[in-house]
Design an enzyme around this catalytic site. Structure first.
Site, PDB file in Angstrom:
ATOM      1  N   ASP A  27       0.833  -1.200   0.000  1.00 20.38           N
ATOM      2  CA  ASP A  27       0.000   0.000   0.000  1.00 20.38           C
ATOM      3  C   ASP A  27       0.870   1.254   0.000  1.00 20.38           C
ATOM      4  O   ASP A  27       1.930   1.284   0.630  1.00 20.38           O
ATOM      5  CB  ASP A  27      -0.917  -0.005   1.235  1.00 20.38           C
ATOM      6  CG  ASP A  27      -2.102   0.929   1.073  1.00 20.38           C
ATOM      7  OD1 ASP A  27      -2.353   1.402  -0.056  1.00 20.38           O
ATOM      8  OD2 ASP A  27      -2.784   1.193   2.090  1.00 20.38           O
ATOM      9  N   HIS A  44       3.228   2.490  -9.005  1.00 16.72           N
ATOM     10  CA  HIS A  44       3.131   1.033  -9.181  1.00 16.72           C
ATOM     11  C   HIS A  44       4.427   0.487  -9.785  1.00 16.72           C
ATOM     12  O   HIS A  44       4.905  -0.573  -9.376  1.00 16.72           O
ATOM     13  CB  HIS A  44       1.937   0.673 -10.069  1.00 16.72           C
ATOM     14  CG  HIS A  44       0.609   1.126  -9.505  1.00 16.72           C
ATOM     15  ND1 HIS A  44       0.281   0.935  -8.178  1.00 16.72           N
ATOM     16  CD2 HIS A  44      -0.455   1.743 -10.077  1.00 16.72           C
ATOM     17  CE1 HIS A  44      -0.940   1.440  -7.962  1.00 16.72           C
ATOM     18  NE2 HIS A  44      -1.401   1.937  -9.092  1.00 16.72           N
ATOM     19  N   SER A  72      -7.005  -6.269  -5.819  1.00 18.33           N
ATOM     20  CA  SER A  72      -8.130  -6.751  -5.023  1.00 18.33           C
ATOM     21  C   SER A  72      -9.418  -6.667  -5.841  1.00 18.33           C
ATOM     22  O   SER A  72      -9.497  -5.910  -6.813  1.00 18.33           O
ATOM     23  CB  SER A  72      -8.273  -5.927  -3.742  1.00 18.33           C
ATOM     24  OG  SER A  72      -8.952  -4.727  -4.009  1.00 18.33           O
ATOM     25  N   THR A  73     -10.408  -7.457  -5.422  1.00 19.30           N
ATOM     26  CA  THR A  73     -11.693  -7.411  -6.129  1.00 19.30           C
ATOM     27  C   THR A  73     -12.311  -6.007  -6.025  1.00 19.30           C
ATOM     28  O   THR A  73     -13.165  -5.652  -6.819  1.00 19.30           O
ATOM     29  CB  THR A  73     -12.679  -8.467  -5.566  1.00 19.30           C
ATOM     30  OG1 THR A  73     -12.635  -8.421  -4.138  1.00 19.30           O
ATOM     31  CG2 THR A  73     -12.312  -9.866  -6.020  1.00 19.30           C
ATOM     32  N   LEU A 140      10.488 -21.259  -2.549  1.00 19.01           N
ATOM     33  CA  LEU A 140       9.492 -20.308  -2.018  1.00 19.01           C
ATOM     34  C   LEU A 140       8.241 -20.386  -2.870  1.00 19.01           C
ATOM     35  O   LEU A 140       8.319 -20.419  -4.098  1.00 19.01           O
ATOM     36  CB  LEU A 140      10.060 -18.873  -2.090  1.00 19.01           C
ATOM     37  CG  LEU A 140       9.075 -17.734  -1.826  1.00 19.01           C
ATOM     38  CD1 LEU A 140       8.697 -17.672  -0.342  1.00 19.01           C
ATOM     39  CD2 LEU A 140       9.652 -16.377  -2.251  1.00 19.01           C
TER      40      LEU A 140
HETATM   41  C1  IPE Z   1      -1.186  -0.206  -3.705  1.00 18.19           C
HETATM   42  O1  IPE Z   1      -0.923   1.170  -3.631  1.00 18.19           O
HETATM   43  C2  IPE Z   1      -1.255  -0.671  -5.123  1.00 18.19           C
HETATM   44  C3  IPE Z   1      -2.027  -1.887  -5.411  1.00 18.19           C
HETATM   45  C4  IPE Z   1      -1.672  -3.069  -4.976  1.00 18.19           C
HETATM   46  C5  IPE Z   1      -3.195  -1.769  -6.303  1.00 18.19           C
HETATM   47  P1  IPE Z   1      -2.129   2.202  -3.781  1.00 18.19           P
HETATM   48  O2  IPE Z   1      -2.410   2.382  -5.235  1.00 18.19           O
HETATM   49  O3  IPE Z   1      -3.278   1.750  -2.961  1.00 18.19           O
HETATM   50  O4  IPE Z   1      -1.504   3.542  -3.209  1.00 18.19           O
HETATM   51  P2  IPE Z   1      -2.234   4.652  -2.311  1.00 18.19           P
HETATM   52  O5  IPE Z   1      -2.870   3.950  -1.143  1.00 18.19           O
HETATM   53  O6  IPE Z   1      -3.251   5.324  -3.182  1.00 18.19           O
HETATM   54  O7  IPE Z   1      -1.133   5.566  -1.901  1.00 18.19           O
HETATM   55 MG    MG Z   2      -4.030   2.213  -1.072  1.00 10.54          MG
END
Ligand code: IPE
Ligand code: MG
Length: 257
Positions: A27, A44, A72-73, A140
């Protein structure tokens, strides 16, 4: 010396208390990018480096299962552009990383609602190929929780058991915890020992609800792209200091870990 070159200080570890299964809620990619005036997608991209450095750290530490929440869903509700990017990105990184993961003895696995018609066919094929190509590896198990939602996983498992019961293949009295476990996405996935969520948020967000019954939680305040193998080691060292009692009383001498 870059952080990646810095050797992992495994001397800090108690080798008898290595968690078998670690879950990662990645996150903070968007916030990392925003702080730099970049588009969310740049976060990302940076998060990929963090993930694969962490995977190498997991191999070195001797963790046997690592589950990363990559989509995530609920992520479908993001903007069309971001969803499209994440679909492409999740597919592309498999192609770029799988030879390297294979060479490290990593078995790639996927947990999630894979029949979802919104997942591009090519992506689904690449997941199946990656799983097939690495299925003999045993250093792993790297699980990509992709289009994953834990409630849905449990509901699908319940439906499988119900249909077996309706067809006479399963007695109602035989529906127990082991039966439901055997109907989950990866039946042999062990309970998760340690869940790490970066970015300072303290939520489970529909991740491994069943498997986390006795999980320890660790919440580093850093954003996911800043995470790495050293941060994983810090998490494991902290985990090793926890007193895991699994519901037993704290004065029972033989009750830990
Ligand atoms: C996590 O980061 C990315 C995924 C696994 C989709 P976020 O995209 O949720 O980043 P914030 O929370 O907006 O900073
Ligand atoms: Mg997030």
């Amino acid at each position: 010396m870059t952080p990646v070159d810095r050797p992992l200080d495994t001397g800090r570890l108690d080798l008898d208390l290595i968690p078998t299964h670690v879950g990662l809620i990645l996150d903070g990619n968007g916030r990392w990018a925003n702080a730099r005036g970049l588009p969310r997608t740049a976060g990302h991209l940076a998060g990929e480096e963090a993930l694969f450095d962490t995977v190498e750290g997991a191999v070195e530490i001797g963790i046997k299962w690592l589950t990363a929440f990559t989509f995530s869903t609920e992520n479908w509700s993001r903007s069309d552009d971001e969803v499209e990017f994440l679909m492409w990105f999740n597919e592309d990184l498999l192609l770029r990383r799988r030879d390297d993961l294979d060479a490290q003895g990593v078995r790639m696995r996927f947990a999630g609602y894979m029949e979802d018609p919104r997942i591009p066919d090519r992506n689904r094929e690449h997941m199946a190929d990656s799983e097939e190509r690495t299925k003999e590896n045993d250093v792993l198990n790297l699980v990509f929780a992709f289009n994953y939602g834990s409630r849905r996983e449990i509901v699908e498992g319940a439906r499988t058991l119900a249909s077996r019961a309706a067809s006479g293949d399963l007695r109602i009295d035989d529906i127990d915890e082991d039966a439901l476990q055997s109907a989950l996405y990866i039946p042999e996935m062990p309970d998760v020992d340690l869940i790490i969520r970066s970015s300072g948020e303290h939520r489970l967000s529909n991740f491994l609800l069943w498997q986390a019954a006795y999980a320890e939680f660790y919440f580093p305040g850093i954003l996911w792209p800043d995470f790495d193998r050293h941060a994983l080691l810090d998490a494991v060292v902290e985990y090793q200091s926890r007193d895991r009692r699994f519901g037993t009383a704290d004065d029972q001498p033989d009750s830990s870990p």
